[in-house]
Design a protein around this motif. Structure first.
Motif, PDB file in Angstrom:
ATOM      1  N   GLY A   1       0.802  -1.205   0.000  1.00 37.63           N
ATOM      2  CA  GLY A   1       0.000   0.000   0.000  1.00 37.63           C
ATOM      3  C   GLY A   1       0.836   1.257   0.000  1.00 37.63           C
ATOM      4  O   GLY A   1       2.054   1.213   0.129  1.00 37.63           O
ATOM      5  N   THR A   2       0.165   2.353  -0.175  1.00 37.95           N
ATOM      6  CA  THR A   2       0.811   3.656  -0.134  1.00 37.95           C
ATOM      7  C   THR A   2       0.026   4.556   0.815  1.00 37.95           C
ATOM      8  O   THR A   2      -1.131   4.281   1.129  1.00 37.95           O
ATOM      9  CB  THR A   2       0.837   4.321  -1.521  1.00 37.95           C
ATOM     10  OG1 THR A   2      -0.506   4.544  -1.944  1.00 37.95           O
ATOM     11  CG2 THR A   2       1.566   3.475  -2.540  1.00 37.95           C
ATOM     12  N   ALA A   3       0.686   5.632   1.235  1.00 39.47           N
ATOM     13  CA  ALA A   3       0.012   6.583   2.113  1.00 39.47           C
ATOM     14  C   ALA A   3       0.465   7.992   1.759  1.00 39.47           C
ATOM     15  O   ALA A   3       1.612   8.221   1.391  1.00 39.47           O
ATOM     16  CB  ALA A   3       0.324   6.269   3.567  1.00 39.47           C
ATOM     17  N   ARG A   4      -0.496   8.910   1.883  1.00 38.23           N
ATOM     18  CA  ARG A   4      -0.224  10.328   1.687  1.00 38.23           C
ATOM     19  C   ARG A   4      -0.802  11.055   2.883  1.00 38.23           C
ATOM     20  O   ARG A   4      -1.788  10.615   3.472  1.00 38.23           O
ATOM     21  CB  ARG A   4      -0.882  10.827   0.395  1.00 38.23           C
ATOM     22  CG  ARG A   4      -0.250  10.241  -0.861  1.00 38.23           C
ATOM     23  CD  ARG A   4      -1.067  10.470  -2.124  1.00 38.23           C
ATOM     24  NE  ARG A   4      -2.319   9.713  -2.083  1.00 38.23           N
ATOM     25  CZ  ARG A   4      -3.517  10.238  -1.832  1.00 38.23           C
ATOM     26  NH1 ARG A   4      -3.684  11.530  -1.643  1.00 38.23           N
ATOM     27  NH2 ARG A   4      -4.592   9.482  -1.794  1.00 38.23           N
ATOM     28  N   ILE A   5      -0.185  12.191   3.231  1.00 36.07           N
ATOM     29  CA  ILE A   5      -0.656  12.931   4.391  1.00 36.07           C
ATOM     30  C   ILE A   5      -0.909  14.391   4.020  1.00 36.07           C
ATOM     31  O   ILE A   5      -0.162  14.981   3.240  1.00 36.07           O
ATOM     32  CB  ILE A   5       0.311  12.788   5.588  1.00 36.07           C
ATOM     33  CG1 ILE A   5      -0.384  13.192   6.881  1.00 36.07           C
ATOM     34  CG2 ILE A   5       1.622  13.495   5.345  1.00 36.07           C
ATOM     35  CD1 ILE A   5       0.248  12.624   8.130  1.00 36.07           C
ATOM     36  N   PHE A   6      -1.984  14.930   4.571  1.00 32.37           N
ATOM     37  CA  PHE A   6      -2.417  16.296   4.293  1.00 32.37           C
ATOM     38  C   PHE A   6      -2.237  17.142   5.553  1.00 32.37           C
ATOM     39  O   PHE A   6      -2.493  16.676   6.665  1.00 32.37           O
ATOM     40  CB  PHE A   6      -3.890  16.305   3.871  1.00 32.37           C
ATOM     41  CG  PHE A   6      -4.133  15.582   2.574  1.00 32.37           C
ATOM     42  CD1 PHE A   6      -4.215  16.277   1.381  1.00 32.37           C
ATOM     43  CD2 PHE A   6      -4.268  14.200   2.543  1.00 32.37           C
ATOM     44  CE1 PHE A   6      -4.423  15.617   0.185  1.00 32.37           C
ATOM     45  CE2 PHE A   6      -4.483  13.525   1.355  1.00 32.37           C
ATOM     46  CZ  PHE A   6      -4.557  14.236   0.169  1.00 32.37           C
ATOM     47  N   THR A   7      -1.837  18.377   5.361  1.00 26.28           N
ATOM     48  CA  THR A   7      -1.639  19.298   6.482  1.00 26.28           C
ATOM     49  C   THR A   7      -2.982  19.691   7.085  1.00 26.28           C
ATOM     50  O   THR A   7      -4.027  19.562   6.430  1.00 26.28           O
ATOM     51  CB  THR A   7      -0.932  20.588   6.017  1.00 26.28           C
ATOM     52  OG1 THR A   7      -1.819  21.293   5.137  1.00 26.28           O
ATOM     53  CG2 THR A   7       0.398  20.304   5.340  1.00 26.28           C
TER      54      THR A   7
ATOM     55  N   ALA B   1     -10.747  18.210  10.933  1.00 27.44           N
ATOM     56  CA  ALA B   1     -10.493  19.647  10.741  1.00 27.44           C
ATOM     57  C   ALA B   1     -10.711  20.412  12.043  1.00 27.44           C
ATOM     58  O   ALA B   1      -9.902  21.275  12.397  1.00 27.44           O
ATOM     59  CB  ALA B   1     -11.388  20.200   9.633  1.00 27.44           C
ATOM     60  N   LYS B   2     -11.772  20.095  12.735  1.00 29.46           N
ATOM     61  CA  LYS B   2     -12.077  20.780  14.005  1.00 29.46           C
ATOM     62  C   LYS B   2     -10.993  20.538  15.045  1.00 29.46           C
ATOM     63  O   LYS B   2     -10.659  21.430  15.826  1.00 29.46           O
ATOM     64  CB  LYS B   2     -13.432  20.297  14.533  1.00 29.46           C
ATOM     65  CG  LYS B   2     -13.902  21.041  15.759  1.00 29.46           C
ATOM     66  CD  LYS B   2     -15.290  20.605  16.167  1.00 29.46           C
ATOM     67  CE  LYS B   2     -15.737  21.397  17.381  1.00 29.46           C
ATOM     68  NZ  LYS B   2     -17.098  21.031  17.782  1.00 29.46           N
ATOM     69  N   ARG B   3     -10.413  19.364  15.029  1.00 25.85           N
ATOM     70  CA  ARG B   3      -9.316  19.034  15.950  1.00 25.85           C
ATOM     71  C   ARG B   3      -8.018  19.752  15.573  1.00 25.85           C
ATOM     72  O   ARG B   3      -7.082  19.798  16.359  1.00 25.85           O
ATOM     73  CB  ARG B   3      -9.063  17.521  15.945  1.00 25.85           C
ATOM     74  CG  ARG B   3     -10.153  16.700  16.587  1.00 25.85           C
ATOM     75  CD  ARG B   3      -9.987  15.215  16.317  1.00 25.85           C
ATOM     76  NE  ARG B   3      -8.680  14.697  16.691  1.00 25.85           N
ATOM     77  CZ  ARG B   3      -8.473  13.642  17.457  1.00 25.85           C
ATOM     78  NH1 ARG B   3      -9.500  12.972  17.943  1.00 25.85           N
ATOM     79  NH2 ARG B   3      -7.255  13.237  17.723  1.00 25.85           N
ATOM     80  N   GLY B   4      -7.950  20.240  14.339  1.00 24.12           N
ATOM     81  CA  GLY B   4      -6.725  20.880  13.861  1.00 24.12           C
ATOM     82  C   GLY B   4      -5.648  19.871  13.508  1.00 24.12           C
ATOM     83  O   GLY B   4      -4.455  20.173  13.527  1.00 24.12           O
ATOM     84  N   ASP B   5      -6.075  18.667  13.136  1.00 23.36           N
ATOM     85  CA  ASP B   5      -5.139  17.586  12.824  1.00 23.36           C
ATOM     86  C   ASP B   5      -4.851  17.482  11.333  1.00 23.36           C
ATOM     87  O   ASP B   5      -5.575  18.024  10.492  1.00 23.36           O
ATOM     88  CB  ASP B   5      -5.708  16.240  13.290  1.00 23.36           C
ATOM     89  CG  ASP B   5      -5.592  16.024  14.784  1.00 23.36           C
ATOM     90  OD1 ASP B   5      -4.852  16.767  15.458  1.00 23.36           O
ATOM     91  OD2 ASP B   5      -6.256  15.079  15.284  1.00 23.36           O
ATOM     92  N   ALA B   6      -3.805  16.735  11.040  1.00 24.39           N
ATOM     93  CA  ALA B   6      -3.481  16.338   9.680  1.00 24.39           C
ATOM     94  C   ALA B   6      -4.322  15.114   9.346  1.00 24.39           C
ATOM     95  O   ALA B   6      -4.977  14.531  10.222  1.00 24.39           O
ATOM     96  CB  ALA B   6      -1.987  16.004   9.578  1.00 24.39           C
ATOM     97  N   LEU B   7      -4.298  14.706   8.091  1.00 21.90           N
ATOM     98  CA  LEU B   7      -5.077  13.535   7.645  1.00 21.90           C
ATOM     99  C   LEU B   7      -4.196  12.630   6.817  1.00 21.90           C
ATOM    100  O   LEU B   7      -3.599  13.061   5.818  1.00 21.90           O
ATOM    101  CB  LEU B   7      -6.273  14.003   6.815  1.00 21.90           C
ATOM    102  CG  LEU B   7      -7.131  12.879   6.199  1.00 21.90           C
ATOM    103  CD1 LEU B   7      -7.853  12.097   7.294  1.00 21.90           C
ATOM    104  CD2 LEU B   7      -8.128  13.469   5.215  1.00 21.90           C
ATOM    105  N   LEU B   8      -4.140  11.358   7.214  1.00 20.42           N
ATOM    106  CA  LEU B   8      -3.407  10.340   6.470  1.00 20.42           C
ATOM    107  C   LEU B   8      -4.418   9.530   5.671  1.00 20.42           C
ATOM    108  O   LEU B   8      -5.422   9.072   6.218  1.00 20.42           O
ATOM    109  CB  LEU B   8      -2.648   9.426   7.427  1.00 20.42           C
ATOM    110  CG  LEU B   8      -1.829   8.345   6.724  1.00 20.42           C
ATOM    111  CD1 LEU B   8      -0.435   8.892   6.397  1.00 20.42           C
ATOM    112  CD2 LEU B   8      -1.718   7.107   7.583  1.00 20.42           C
ATOM    113  N   VAL B   9      -4.146   9.357   4.376  1.00 24.77           N
ATOM    114  CA  VAL B   9      -4.970   8.510   3.503  1.00 24.77           C
ATOM    115  C   VAL B   9      -4.115   7.322   3.096  1.00 24.77           C
ATOM    116  O   VAL B   9      -3.072   7.491   2.457  1.00 24.77           O
ATOM    117  CB  VAL B   9      -5.460   9.282   2.246  1.00 24.77           C
ATOM    118  CG1 VAL B   9      -6.237   8.357   1.324  1.00 24.77           C
ATOM    119  CG2 VAL B   9      -6.289  10.494   2.647  1.00 24.77           C
TER     120      VAL B   9
END
Length: 171
Positions: free
Chosen positions: A88-94, A160-168
């Protein structure tokens, strides 16, 4: 091999740690809550299974392209790396990208998704899992995708409300 999609929140410290040490991605995905965050921040996670590609198509009208930020299931963010054990692969968003994504997802209507749903076209464009014209018994693929979309909207809003990044992660 099934290709399943999991989305997971990450603190800024965890995002930085993943980008510095991509070889530890599997540790992060294996629920190591202390990964890269001295405070041991908890995460939230959403598993959308095989629905990721159908959602990508309904959100953007394309299998692999589309405009940011709604193309986030297959593009965008920063590449974290490959996971050898599941190919698999993963990408992360700010956090800023997650906020923009949340806003964009809130603007997508269920009617838009329903209008874009075309099983024959999805089959012809090889939208994973490739069973659009021959769905399983007792499963309405469109209703399943709409349900996943609603979960996705809520999940991304929470991240978004937590102010976190998101890993897909797709693997």
């Amino acid at each position: 091999m099934e290709m399943l999609c999991t989305l997971r929140s990450a603190t800024e410290a965890q995002r930085a740690a993943l980008l510095q040490a991509p070889e530890r991605l599997e540790d992060f995905l294996d629920d190591d809550e202390d990964f890269g965050d001295p405070k041991g921040a908890t995460f939230v996670e959403l598993d959308i299974g095989e629905a990721w590609h159908g959602l990508q198509y309904l959100l953007t009208g394309t299998p692999w392209e589309g405009a940011a930020p709604l193309d986030f299931l297959v593009r965008g963010g920063e590449d974290v790396g490959d996971i050898p054990s599941d190919e698999g692969t993963a990408r992360i968003f700010t956090p800023a990208q997650v906020k923009a994504l949340s806003t964009a997802l809130q603007k997508v209507s269920e009617d838009t998704l329903r209008r874009r749903y075309d099983p024959a076209r999805m089959q012809a464009q090889d939208i994973y899992p490739g069973t659009w014209e021959e769905p399983e018994e007792d499963v309405d693929p469109l209703e399943e995708l709409v349900s996943y979309f609603e979960e996705l909207q809520k999940f991304v809003a929470t991240v978004a409300k937590r102010g976190d990044a998101l890993l897909v992660h797709i693997g």
